[in-house]
Design a protein around this motif. Structure first.
Motif, PDB file in Angstrom:
ATOM      1  N   ALA A  96      -1.945   4.063   4.382  1.00  0.00           N
ATOM      2  CA  ALA A  96      -1.878   2.930   3.451  1.00  0.00           C
ATOM      3  C   ALA A  96      -1.048   3.316   2.224  1.00  0.00           C
ATOM      4  O   ALA A  96      -0.205   2.537   1.762  1.00  0.00           O
ATOM      5  CB  ALA A  96      -3.288   2.499   3.030  1.00  0.00           C
ATOM      6  N   ALA A  97      -1.240   4.545   1.717  1.00  0.00           N
ATOM      7  CA  ALA A  97      -0.507   4.983   0.525  1.00  0.00           C
ATOM      8  C   ALA A  97       0.996   5.074   0.819  1.00  0.00           C
ATOM      9  O   ALA A  97       1.826   4.671   0.006  1.00  0.00           O
ATOM     10  CB  ALA A  97      -1.042   6.332   0.050  1.00  0.00           C
ATOM     11  N   ARG A  98       1.336   5.584   2.004  1.00  0.00           N
ATOM     12  CA  ARG A  98       2.765   5.678   2.365  1.00  0.00           C
ATOM     13  C   ARG A  98       3.393   4.295   2.438  1.00  0.00           C
ATOM     14  O   ARG A  98       4.513   4.078   1.984  1.00  0.00           O
ATOM     15  CB  ARG A  98       2.926   6.391   3.720  1.00  0.00           C
ATOM     16  N   GLU A  99       2.659   3.342   3.000  1.00  0.00           N
ATOM     17  CA  GLU A  99       3.175   1.964   3.086  1.00  0.00           C
ATOM     18  C   GLU A  99       3.335   1.364   1.689  1.00  0.00           C
ATOM     19  O   GLU A  99       4.293   0.647   1.418  1.00  0.00           O
ATOM     20  CB  GLU A  99       2.223   1.083   3.912  1.00  0.00           C
ATOM     21  N   GLN A 100       2.387   1.662   0.807  1.00  0.00           N
ATOM     22  CA  GLN A 100       2.491   1.162  -0.575  1.00  0.00           C
ATOM     23  C   GLN A 100       3.794   1.629  -1.206  1.00  0.00           C
ATOM     24  O   GLN A 100       4.512   0.857  -1.840  1.00  0.00           O
ATOM     25  CB  GLN A 100       1.321   1.693  -1.438  1.00  0.00           C
ATOM     26  N   LEU A 101       4.077   2.923  -0.982  1.00  0.00           N
ATOM     27  CA  LEU A 101       5.259   3.526  -1.593  1.00  0.00           C
ATOM     28  C   LEU A 101       6.537   2.846  -1.118  1.00  0.00           C
ATOM     29  O   LEU A 101       7.444   2.582  -1.899  1.00  0.00           O
ATOM     30  CB  LEU A 101       5.269   5.017  -1.234  1.00  0.00           C
ATOM     31  N   SER A 102       6.618   2.545   0.191  1.00  0.00           N
ATOM     32  CA  SER A 102       7.872   1.931   0.644  1.00  0.00           C
ATOM     33  C   SER A 102       7.946   0.437   0.299  1.00  0.00           C
ATOM     34  O   SER A 102       9.021  -0.119   0.227  1.00  0.00           O
ATOM     35  CB  SER A 102       8.138   2.185   2.131  1.00  0.00           C
TER      36      SER A 102
END
Ligand code: KG4
Ligand code: ZN
Length: 366
Positions: free
Chosen positions: A54-60
């Motif tokens: 979820a955090a990686r998706e937030q970043l992109s």
């Protein structure tokens, strides 16, 4: 301190990356743009939210989502560091939520606040949910005092709302949240995450009286809830001889196939049990505190049955009953309610001092 007229809201507490621009006039908040990018489909593969993913998706997603919110609200605006958008402040979810996800929104908001020289307002995500009811879509704003029910994936809380940001905590779940009960039931039935919307859809074709399910803590005089027993009862039914083998319950077979009746019936029974407990305890709290206004918020507030039960029972069970439930698209996570909350609880802070707080609770102010 000048009152802000236009606020950019940013929300990244879980698996939704959201940005919205909202304007406030004398009688409410108007949405100029409201963008939500969800990684729920990706999370569905794992049956729930994987925090790192979820955090990686937030970043992109964060920068494109903010850019889209600004360009929809202000079509002529060209975003650059030296050309701030025509907003008066930035509001961001400080917590609670997943730390990796929260950090993306909070750190982005801090940087934008500094480079664009705009005040930064931290918002408690739980308080924010309630402010979906102050967005002018379609009805008038609720009045105080009110009993607030927050029902989301991680929270089931009752509060006495005495004024903006003045919320007295009355009680909450002792174990699973209402949304979690929907999500865990879906998982047991082989249905996708998030469970609420799919269970509610299948429930429309089911018989809510088909399975006898417990209504945990429905008669207790406090404002606490418990939903973990319900999950156990559903698990016992799914693994019993009353039910077809689990393999036949996979999405695409049972949902669209011939053997869906037990699934539909169980979905209808679970939905009814959850909303019955929520309505009974909320209406009781309203009677105890002699309050007519009820304000419902959170993802589970998008549930049609919940609205139906509240509207049917409120007039009979409490006096001066007024029920406020946001339209479904404003119930689930979005940044419009974060901006709305900031208008009514305008407390900017030094951006360098803001820290994401994954365990913020409703007893903290907005
Ligand atoms: O407020 P929200 O979007 O995120 C959190 O802050 O948790 O709530 C998500 C929860 C999930 O558990 C989801 O299954 C539930 O809200 N939900 C629903 C419906 N739509 C979303 N539950 C019941 N009926 C719905 N229509
Ligand atoms: Zn939420």
């Amino acid at each position: 301190m000048d009152k802000p007229k236009i606020i950019l809201g940013i929300e990244t507490s879980c698996d939704e990356t959201a940005a919205a621009v909202a304007r406030k006039d004398n009688d409410g908040v108007i949405i100029l743009s409201n963008i939500v990018a969800s990684s729920a489909l990706l999370q569905a593969k794992y049956g729930g939210v994987v925090p790192e993913q979820a955090a990686r998706e937030q970043l992109s997603n964060i920068i494109p989502v903010i850019q889209e919110a600004l360009s929809q609200a202000f079509p002529d605006y060209q975003p650059t560091a030296t050309n701030p958008p025509p907003i008066d402040a930035i509001a961001v979810t400080q917590g609670p939520g997943l730390i990796g996800s929260l950090l993306v929104g909070v750190e982005t908001a801090k940087i934008l606040s500094l480079v664009w020289e705009k005040p930064l307002v931290p918002v408690n995500h739980l308080v924010g949910h309630f402010y979906a009811n102050w967005i002018k879509e379609p009805s008038a704003s609720p009045s105080f005092p009110a009993i607030g029910l927050l029902v989301s994936g991680g929270h089931t809380d009752l509060v006495l709302m005495k004024g903006h940001g003045k919320f007295e905590y009355l009680g909450g779940t002792r174990d699973d949240a209402a949304g979690e009960a929907f999500d865990k039931t879906a998982r047991l039935l082989g249905l996708p995450y998030p469970g609420g919307p799919v269970i509610s859809k299948l429930a429309e074709k089911g018989d809510p009286g088909a399975f006898k399910l417990p209504r945990p803590m429905i008669d207790s005089k406090d404002s606490d809830f418990s939903f973990s027993g319900l999950k156990t009862a559903v698990s016992n039914i799914v693994h019993s001889s009353q039910f077809p083998p689990k393999a036949r319950l996979a999405v695409g077979s049972t949902v669209h196939g011939k053997n869906r009746k037990p699934t539909n019936d169980l979905c209808a029974s679970v939905e009814e049990a959850i909303v019955d407990v929520l309505a009974t305890k909320t209406l009781r709290a309203a009677r105890i505190h002699n309050v007519g206004q009820i304000v419902v918020a959170g993802g589970v507030a998008a549930n049609k049955k919940l609205a139906e039960i509240f509207l049917n029972r409120a007039g009979k069970e409490i006096s001066r009953a007024k029920i406020s439930i946001p339209p479904p698209k404003l119930c689930t996570d979005n940044a419009a309610y974060i901006a709305a909350a900031a208008f009514f609880n305008y407390h900017p802070i030094n951006p360098l001092e803001l820290q994401a707080d994954p365990s913020l609770s409703l007893s903290h102010s907005a």
